[in-house]
Design a protein around this motif. Structure first.
Motif, PDB file in Angstrom:
ATOM      1  N   LEU A 390       0.782  -1.221   0.167  1.00 54.88           N
ATOM      2  CA  LEU A 390      -0.219  -0.018   0.007  1.00 54.88           C
ATOM      3  C   LEU A 390       1.053   1.223  -0.109  1.00 54.88           C
ATOM      4  N   THR A 391       1.779   1.427   0.926  1.00 56.24           N
ATOM      5  CA  THR A 391       2.612   2.349   1.004  1.00 56.24           C
ATOM      6  C   THR A 391       3.481   2.903  -0.120  1.00 56.24           C
ATOM      7  N   VAL A 392       4.208   1.794  -0.698  1.00 54.41           N
ATOM      8  CA  VAL A 392       4.986   1.898  -1.751  1.00 54.41           C
ATOM      9  C   VAL A 392       4.423   2.384  -2.924  1.00 54.41           C
ATOM     10  N   LEU A 393       3.145   1.823  -3.382  1.00 52.98           N
ATOM     11  CA  LEU A 393       2.241   1.999  -4.462  1.00 52.98           C
ATOM     12  C   LEU A 393       1.849   3.438  -4.299  1.00 52.98           C
ATOM     13  N   GLN A 394       1.539   4.190  -3.117  1.00 54.68           N
ATOM     14  CA  GLN A 394       1.208   5.575  -3.049  1.00 54.68           C
ATOM     15  C   GLN A 394       2.426   6.323  -3.513  1.00 54.68           C
ATOM     16  N   ALA A 395       3.651   5.954  -2.781  1.00 55.38           N
ATOM     17  CA  ALA A 395       4.745   6.572  -3.239  1.00 55.38           C
ATOM     18  C   ALA A 395       4.838   6.566  -4.660  1.00 55.38           C
ATOM     19  N   LEU A 396       5.017   5.391  -5.281  1.00 58.86           N
ATOM     20  CA  LEU A 396       5.083   5.365  -6.692  1.00 58.86           C
ATOM     21  C   LEU A 396       3.960   6.181  -7.516  1.00 58.86           C
ATOM     22  N   GLU A 397       2.804   6.108  -7.038  1.00 63.73           N
ATOM     23  CA  GLU A 397       1.900   7.249  -7.695  1.00 63.73           C
ATOM     24  C   GLU A 397       2.247   8.523  -7.610  1.00 63.73           C
ATOM     25  N   LEU A 398       3.070   9.125  -6.551  1.00 68.13           N
ATOM     26  CA  LEU A 398       3.521  10.441  -6.562  1.00 68.13           C
ATOM     27  C   LEU A 398       4.624  10.702  -7.597  1.00 68.13           C
ATOM     28  N   ALA A 417       7.728   8.887   2.454  1.00 73.98           N
ATOM     29  CA  ALA A 417       8.524   8.107   3.393  1.00 73.98           C
ATOM     30  C   ALA A 417       8.660   6.679   3.240  1.00 73.98           C
ATOM     31  N   ALA A 418       7.791   6.059   2.275  1.00 71.76           N
ATOM     32  CA  ALA A 418       8.092   4.518   1.971  1.00 71.76           C
ATOM     33  C   ALA A 418       9.432   4.405   1.289  1.00 71.76           C
ATOM     34  N   LEU A 419      10.088   5.340   0.723  1.00 72.16           N
ATOM     35  CA  LEU A 419      11.188   5.243  -0.271  1.00 72.16           C
ATOM     36  C   LEU A 419      12.530   4.997   0.562  1.00 72.16           C
ATOM     37  N   THR A 420      12.606   3.740   1.579  1.00 73.04           N
ATOM     38  CA  THR A 420      13.819   3.671   2.133  1.00 73.04           C
ATOM     39  C   THR A 420      14.879   3.381   0.986  1.00 73.04           C
ATOM     40  N   GLU A 421      16.073   2.942   1.349  1.00 72.26           N
ATOM     41  CA  GLU A 421      17.086   2.737   0.457  1.00 72.26           C
ATOM     42  C   GLU A 421      16.883   1.799  -0.407  1.00 72.26           C
ATOM     43  N   ASP A 422      16.531   0.546   0.251  1.00 71.66           N
ATOM     44  CA  ASP A 422      16.185  -0.697  -0.548  1.00 71.66           C
ATOM     45  C   ASP A 422      14.922  -0.452  -1.609  1.00 71.66           C
TER      46      ASP A 422
END
Length: 474
Positions: A390-398, A417-422
């Motif tokens: 959920l959190t990564v997809l919302q970051a990708l949408e941005l 915030a979900a965009l950790t280094e990995d």
């Protein structure tokens, strides 16, 4: 399995080129075989190619057959191994503590070995075709012309195996359950999961491919006049079609899709704005339906062949035909995942409407998303499948909004915030696989579309926007 192997082959040796992967061992692909090229539902989709049981001589008038001059050359020696490993855990606090753990791995090994290329002498074919006519009363010609979405092509080259070879698929699936949980309903038998229960399933399938098997081919399309005269489309940017007579205009009906020219931000933004209603429809679904759809789609994304199979099923439904899972060529597990998606559509009233001859907006929206995924490269689809939380997809949408917008976004933006280094490394690779450069500059993330032919940035944006729509709170 065979279709995935040939698609991988073409993607490696001729990405963005003119080779077409053979999708079935049952297809007979010889030089001068007539292939029907069919326009797809969305303008940007690659056409679908349907080999026929006829060659060019079968649909020509006259008794003198065209005898092509054929040259055979060594092509390459090809061996490819593709695989992935997927692991996941889930801890839930219900009446009792439940711990679920799953692990899937798959590997597809294509050992085509030495390959040869057979080519028709196009100049001689051009001379032989002069003053020749197609039999416009032939059933194949009549049926193709009536569709108005199809055009003829003939095989001018093919890649064939020069020795017996094989395609091997290995799948390992396993799961464990710790704790205890029981369920008892008035109309259901009691179901219990005992402590430390486990489930595993392995499969190893080997497909032996005989010598002289076609794995890819290239076409010359035909421009066909209403009287049966035809011309060969010699340039790669020239497409065929049937001449159309009408009171308003005369000309050739071009059935090809949108040109594959490099994307610009403004064009991408315009395309996404036109599709925004589809994303909103998915966001408006009940939360349980959206959650289940995302879960099942994520499972389907583990297998390139399953994505194509789901796309074909939805394609038929959008053309007001009932879904035919019997024609799906994928694993039993993936068939169950596809059926689960159809069940969710049925619960929302989408399947009944399609069976009644009416394509529904939600069905069309889901078809849009899966079609974009099916157009992605294997690499891009694989990485996207790892980013479906959920959190990564919302970051990708941005980030995809950034791609079609100003091209810059503060890293402090809510949702990133979900965009950790990995996760960032996976995201960077995902965007690079779609011809988009993603880079950090101090406290800002910047995106830039690479000037490469094709629609890969659009496919990425549609897939991400669609998947993220299933995570929205309404």
């Amino acid at each position: 399995m065979f279709a995935t192997a040939t698609r991988n082959f073409v993607e490696e040796v001729d990405q963005g080129g003119l080779l077409i992967p053979v999708s079935s061992l049952n297809d007979t692909i010889a030089l001068l075989t007539v292939v029907v090229k069919r326009k797809r539902f969305w303008l940007w989709q690659k056409p679908k190619y349907l080999p026929t049981d006829f060659d060019l001589n079968d649909i020509l008038t006259g008794d003198t057959p065209i005898k092509p001059v054929v040259t055979e050359t060594d092509f390459i020696k090809y061996n490819g191994t593709y695989g992935d490993n997927i692991q996941g855990t889930l801890d839930a606090n219900l009446v009792l503590t439940v711990s679920l753990e799953g692990k899937d791995s798959s590997k597809l090994q294509s050992s085509f070995g030495s390959l040869k290329k057979e080519e028709v002498d196009v100049q001689k074919l051009l001379r032989d075709s002069k003053d020749r006519f197609l039999d416009m009363s032939h059933s194949l010609v009549q049926q193709t012309k009536e569709k108005h979405r199809q055009v003829f092509g003939i095989v001018k080259e093919r890649i064939v195996t020069a020795q017996p070879c094989s395609v091997i698929e290995e799948v390992q699936q396993g799961g464990q359950c710790g704790g205890g949980l029981s369920f008892c309903g008035s109309k259901s038998p009691k179901i219990s999961l005992k402590e430390n229960g486990s489930l595993s399933k392995d499969s190893n399938v080997t497909m032996e491919i005989p010598i002289h098997t076609s794995i890819a081919y290239g076409l010359i399309e035909l421009e066909i006049k209403h009287d049966g005269r035809y011309e060969l489309c010699l340039m790669s940017d020239t497409t065929g079609g049937f001449e159309v007579d009408g009171p308003a205009w005369k000309g050739l009906l071009d059935v090809f899709g949108a040109p594959a020219y490099p994307f610009e931000n403004s064009r991408l933004r315009e395309e996404l704005e036109q599709l925004s209603d589809h994303f909103q429809l998915l966001s408006a679904l009940p939360v349980t339906t959206r959650s289940s759809l995302l879960q099942q789609i994520t499972k389907v994304m583990e297998d390139r062949g399953a994505v194509s199979s789901l796309q074909n099923v939805l394609d038929q439904m959008c053309l007001d035909k009932p879904p035919a899972l019997g024609d799906v060529t994928t694993t039993d597990s993936q068939k169950q995942n596809i059926q689960a998606i159809l069940d969710l559509l049925e619960q929302s009233g989408q399947v009944e409407s399609a069976q009644a001859g009416q394509s529904t907006p939600v069905l069309t929206a889901l078809h849009l998303i899966i079609s974009a995924m099916d157009e992605m490269t294997n690499d891009c689809l694989s990485v996207l499948g790892m980013c479906c939380s959920l959190t990564v997809l919302q970051a990708l949408e941005l980030l995809v909004q950034c791609v079609s917008g100003k091209g810059e976004l503060p890293l402090s933006s809510a949702g990133l915030a979900a965009l950790t280094e990995d996760v960032y490394q996976k995201t960077e690779h995902l965007f690079a696989s779609s011809n988009v450069c993603l880079k950090r500059d101090r406290d800002t993330v910047k995106t830039e579309i690479n000037h490469q032919p094709g629609n890969l940035p659009l496919f990425l944006c549609i897939a991400v926007r669609g998947l993220a729509s299933l995570t929205h709170c309404v």
